[in-house]
Enzyme design. Sequence first.
Site, PDB file in Angstrom:
ATOM      1  N   ARG A   1      -7.234   0.121 -10.409  1.00 12.93           N
ATOM      2  CA  ARG A   1      -6.310  -1.010 -10.426  1.00 12.93           C
ATOM      3  C   ARG A   1      -6.360  -1.745 -11.762  1.00 12.93           C
ATOM      4  O   ARG A   1      -5.630  -2.716 -11.941  1.00 12.93           O
ATOM      5  CB  ARG A   1      -6.701  -1.997  -9.329  1.00 12.93           C
ATOM      6  CG  ARG A   1      -5.874  -1.883  -8.059  1.00 12.93           C
ATOM      7  CD  ARG A   1      -6.518  -2.831  -7.069  1.00 12.93           C
ATOM      8  NE  ARG A   1      -5.654  -3.381  -6.090  1.00 12.93           N
ATOM      9  CZ  ARG A   1      -5.637  -2.969  -4.814  1.00 12.93           C
ATOM     10  NH1 ARG A   1      -6.355  -1.956  -4.430  1.00 12.93           N
ATOM     11  NH2 ARG A   1      -4.878  -3.594  -3.943  1.00 12.93           N
TER      12      ARG A   1
ATOM     13  N   ARG B   1      -1.492 -11.683  -5.163  1.00 11.58           N
ATOM     14  CA  ARG B   1      -1.733 -10.239  -5.306  1.00 11.58           C
ATOM     15  C   ARG B   1      -0.630  -9.575  -6.127  1.00 11.58           C
ATOM     16  O   ARG B   1      -0.886  -8.655  -6.894  1.00 11.58           O
ATOM     17  CB  ARG B   1      -1.853  -9.583  -3.916  1.00 11.58           C
ATOM     18  CG  ARG B   1      -3.171  -9.914  -3.236  1.00 11.58           C
ATOM     19  CD  ARG B   1      -3.118  -9.633  -1.762  1.00 11.58           C
ATOM     20  NE  ARG B   1      -3.045  -8.212  -1.472  1.00 11.58           N
ATOM     21  CZ  ARG B   1      -2.536  -7.708  -0.357  1.00 11.58           C
ATOM     22  NH1 ARG B   1      -2.024  -8.499   0.555  1.00 11.58           N
ATOM     23  NH2 ARG B   1      -2.534  -6.415  -0.161  1.00 11.58           N
TER      24      ARG B   1
ATOM     25  N   LYS C   1       1.135   2.414   0.454  1.00  8.38           N
ATOM     26  CA  LYS C   1       0.169   3.397  -0.047  1.00  8.38           C
ATOM     27  C   LYS C   1      -0.750   3.917   1.061  1.00  8.38           C
ATOM     28  O   LYS C   1      -1.017   5.105   1.136  1.00  8.38           O
ATOM     29  CB  LYS C   1      -0.702   2.795  -1.160  1.00  8.38           C
ATOM     30  CG  LYS C   1       0.058   2.403  -2.405  1.00  8.38           C
ATOM     31  CD  LYS C   1      -0.886   2.030  -3.543  1.00  8.38           C
ATOM     32  CE  LYS C   1      -1.795   0.851  -3.243  1.00  8.38           C
ATOM     33  NZ  LYS C   1      -1.095  -0.439  -3.072  1.00  8.38           N
TER      34      LYS C   1
END
Length: 218
Positions: free
Chosen positions: A91, A169, A16
């Site tokens: 997120r 993560r 990203k």
Amino acid sequence: MTARYVILLGPPGAGKGTQAAQISQATGLVHVATGDIFRENVRGGTELGLLAKGYMDRGQLVCDDVTIEMLLERISRPDCGAGVMLDGFPRTIAQAEALDAALAGRGARVETALYVEVPDDALMRRLSSRWLCRTCDRIYNTITNPPPTDGSCEVYQRDDDKPEAVARRLQVFHQETEPLIAYYERQGKLRRVDGEQAVERVGDDLLAALAAQGAPRS
Ligand code: AMP
């Protein structure tokens, strides 16, 4: 002219940061990356940085209220007047809803959510081979794009790119962030791009998706 708000969605390690920087150059949208803002604050030893560091080192998300306030403040600055390319935000569903509400208050809305798709096994390999330069912030990959050997870059590995944090993560992405795919799909704003292609191809596909979605609709 209405400001453009574009979101770059994808798991950690999908590329990203690299892609957002290129899209920003090609479109003039300002690249706003919440991870970068947190890291700057950690480096600067600010109160926000101290708070964020604990979450980041564990591979967890910083709490929504702090993250939302920081992001909304950032995108209300004058340099974001024409539009932004959001990288790493939202997120969570709460963040997406807060963004929608704040933009609605300004008569604006999210234009497109670009989703860079990469499977978990590829992400594990990529993240554990990612190294960054302390001075120029360039991103290297020890397998595909190794850092220069002449010492011109001082490279280091992010604490959250170490194996335990990477696993955490990815788990957080599936639990907290993946629901955003359906969220933007329902709004007709989601565009998927295959993130396993060569970096340039991913970039081309993202720009094409952005142009298609941004085109005036009847
Ligand atoms: P990134 O550079 O986008 O991978 O972000 C690095 C870390 O910063 C994440 O693992 C989180 O701890 C924190 N972070 C970045 N963006 C957000 C966000 N939108 N919400 C919560 N935490 C975030």
